[in-house]
Design a protein around this motif. Structure first.
Motif: not given
Length: 168
Positions: A18-26, A1-11
């Motif tokens: 919050t910036d369309n993939g320019s930076s990611w935070a755990a 609902s916030s428009g953020h992209v969330i990635a799930a990883t195997g490990g």
């Protein structure tokens, strides 16, 4: 609902941009199992993740914290998650079939009557509320009664290993 992209990883758990993939935070605070195999979000901002052998976790604060949400889930290897329009959450498990929660993941009950293959790796729900389940070697199953009963719909499938489903 916030428009953020969330990635799930195997490990490495969950990451958010919050910036369309320019930076990611755990975002793994309280997520005790970093092997995330399933991810689903509701229209009300509830986020659920399914893990490899660690059950289900939920976040109500945009990934800032996670709470274990798998009471009644007898198979902790969750491969797929999907929300229906009523807010019910369906979990597909590796070997345990399908489970449903009607209380935001606080409790789960089996929901796979009629499934001859319990290795559920994909779930998709269409606008009519029909639930499709892809299995590892058993084809595709359909429920038209909110997961209470299932029937095989594999006519024309050349391979019965269905690992992803999408509704367009």
């Amino acid at each position: 609902s916030s428009g953020h992209v969330i990635a799930a990883t195997g490990g490495s758990g969950i990451f958010r941009t919050t910036d369309n993939g320019s930076s990611w935070a755990a975002f793994n605070s309280s997520l005790t199992n970093p092997y995330v195999q399933a991810l689903a979000s509701s229209s009300k901002g509830l986020l659920m993740v399914g893990t490899e052998g660690g059950g289900v976790f939920r976040s109500t604060d945009n990934c800032a914290s996670w709470t274990r949400a798998d009471t009644g889930l007898t198979n902790a290897d969750v491969q797929a998650l999907a929300f229906n329009s009523s807010g019910h959450i369906f979990a597909g498990t590796d070997g345990g079939g399908v489970f449903v929660s009607t209380d935001n993941g606080a409790s789960w009950v089996p929901s796979d009557s009629g499934m001859t293959n319990k290795d559920v790796f994909a779930l998709a729900i269409n606008s009519s509320g029909h639930i499709f389940a892809g299995t590892d070697g058993g084809g595709v199953f359909l429920s038209i009664d909110n997961g209470r009963s299932w029937r095989l719909i594999d006519n024309g499938l050349s391979r019965m290993r269905v690992l992803c489903l999408a509704i367009n």
